[in-house]
Design a protein around this motif. Structure first.
Motif, short mmCIF file in Angstrom:
data_model
loop_
_atom_site.label_atom_id
_atom_site.label_comp_id
_atom_site.label_asym_id
_atom_site.label_seq_id
_atom_site.Cartn_x
_atom_site.Cartn_y
_atom_site.Cartn_z
N ALA A 1 0.89 -0.88 0.27
CA ALA A 1 -0.24 0.18 0.19
C ALA A 1 1.11 1.18 -0.32
N HIS A 2 1.93 1.32 0.89
CA HIS A 2 3.22 2.28 0.34
C HIS A 2 3.54 2.64 -0.59
N ALA A 3 3.95 1.73 -0.61
CA ALA A 3 5.15 1.58 -2.40
C ALA A 3 3.84 2.18 -3.51
N ALA A 4 2.24 2.01 -3.09
CA ALA A 4 1.64 1.71 -4.89
C ALA A 4 1.50 2.99 -3.87
N ALA A 5 1.47 4.26 -2.94
CA ALA A 5 0.91 5.47 -2.47
C ALA A 5 1.91 5.97 -3.26
N GLU A 6 3.36 5.72 -3.47
CA GLU A 6 4.56 6.34 -3.89
C GLU A 6 5.20 6.28 -4.86
N VAL A 7 4.35 5.21 -6.00
CA VAL A 7 3.96 5.10 -7.29
C VAL A 7 3.53 6.56 -7.85
N VAL A 8 1.73 5.73 -7.07
CA VAL A 8 0.81 7.71 -7.18
C VAL A 8 1.32 8.29 -7.43
N SER A 9 2.16 8.82 -6.50
CA SER A 9 2.50 10.44 -5.93
C SER A 9 3.79 10.99 -6.93
N ALA A 10 4.33 10.17 -7.25
CA ALA A 10 5.31 10.55 -8.31
C ALA A 10 4.75 10.36 -9.95
N ALA A 11 3.85 10.11 -10.34
CA ALA A 11 2.41 9.91 -11.17
C ALA A 11 1.85 11.44 -11.31
N LEU A 12 1.18 12.14 -10.57
CA LEU A 12 0.50 12.67 -10.09
C LEU A 12 0.91 14.12 -11.09
N GLY A 13 1.96 14.11 -11.29
CA GLY A 13 2.39 15.19 -11.73
C GLY A 13 1.36 16.83 -11.18
N THR A 14 1.03 17.60 -11.78
CA THR A 14 0.24 18.51 -11.55
C THR A 14 -1.85 18.14 -10.77
N THR A 15 -1.84 16.82 -11.40
CA THR A 15 -3.30 16.05 -10.50
C THR A 15 -2.70 16.24 -9.17
N ARG A 16 -3.65 16.21 -8.98
CA ARG A 16 -4.06 16.63 -7.35
C ARG A 16 -4.81 15.12 -6.75
N LEU A 17 -4.82 14.04 -6.00
CA LEU A 17 -6.01 13.39 -5.19
C LEU A 17 -6.71 13.70 -4.79
N ARG A 18 -7.92 13.71 -5.59
CA ARG A 18 -9.32 13.66 -4.49
C ARG A 18 -10.05 12.58 -4.03
#
Length: 281
Positions: A61-78
């Protein structure tokens, strides 16, 4: 209002309700991180990014969060949409306790593990939402699905506490509570029932055989008799993006009727109706 600047993470996104959620969010211009155990199960779409995640692993779960964080760019997790789940059945009198632990690990502990891992990203958004796919079984526990019902009752309680804990920061928490949903899971329901029965001792089959026959009949009708998964997905979209989201979404007429009946009828009357359906008397 939604915009391409918004993103959501959906767990259990490969089939059924989860896939319908991915499709609905993407159709509304939302970037979707589809969390699955097998990346090949996610269909290609310009707004959909598959992410490997087994919800029973806090490390993943934490690894996936890191992947998502790196991929977000200017997008924000809503939004965090906790949809992954399993259903363990069988009479509680004869239940293998390791099966109960597995049920709770996926449907309760795993949901919190994912939420904990992604909450820092949600806080960056400033007004994010967390959604849990629960069930009307979190209100009314039918025979032979005790482990599943217990997990949904626990999930509802956890979501209620979380909703009140996160309110000061403007983070909303909602649960989706459908009843029967027409998904491919029902295609193998009879085989699953046969597997459960095959693992039981003869005494259990003697005592609960008639109820299992009722479950087979109910399962056969459920594939075509439930609401479409898209209805649950629409509720998830509302829970994430509506100005005033609900704490609980009873999705579909069946769910609303069951919730009303279980809340209004005397428990002896309601129990008698359930007993007649499952045991014939």
């Amino acid at each position: 209002m939604t915009s391409p600047a918004d993103a959501v993470i959906v767990t259990g996104a490969s089939t059924g309700i989860g896939k319908a959620m991915v499709d609905t969010f993407a159709a509304n211009g939302i970037r979707v991180f589809a969390a699955v155990r097998d990346l090949s199960t996610v269909e290609e779409h310009p707004l959909v990014t598959p992410v490997r995640l087994d919800v029973t692993s806090a490390e993943e779960a934490h690894a996936a969060a890191e992947v998502v964080s790196a991929a977000l760019g200017t997008t924000r997790l809503r939004g965090i949409v906790n949809n992954a789940g399993i259903a363990v059945g069988g009479p509680l009198e004869f239940l293998d306790l390791d099966e109960l632990r597995r049920q709770l690990e996926v449907n309760v502990v795993g949901q919190l593990a994912v939420t904990q891992a992604f909450l820092p990203l949600l806080r960056q958004h400033g007004k994010g939402r967390i959604v849990f796919t629960s069930s009307v079984a979190g209100r009314m526990a039918a025979p032979l699905i005790g482990p599943y019902a217990a997990s949904k009752h626990a999930l509802n309680g956890m979501a209620e506490s979380l909703r009140r804990e996160l309110k000061p920061w403007g983070i909303g928490v909602s649960v989706l509570a459908p009843a029967t949903v027409s998904t491919p899971i029902w295609d193998k329901a009879t085989d699953d029932i046969d597997t459960i029965v095959g693992a039981l001792p003869p005494r259990a089959v003697e005592l609960y055989g008639s109820a299992f026959e009722s479950m087979r009949s109910i399962s056969k009708d459920a594939r075509n008799g439930g609401i479409p998964a898209s209805k649950v997905a629409e509720a998830a979209h509302h829970a994430v993006f509506a100005r005033r989201a609900k704490a609980e979404y009873l999705v579909g007429t069946e769910a609303k009727m069951i919730a009303a009946a279980s809340g209004l009828l005397p428990y002896r009357t309601f129990d008698k109706a359930v007993r007649k359906q499952m045991f014939g008397s």
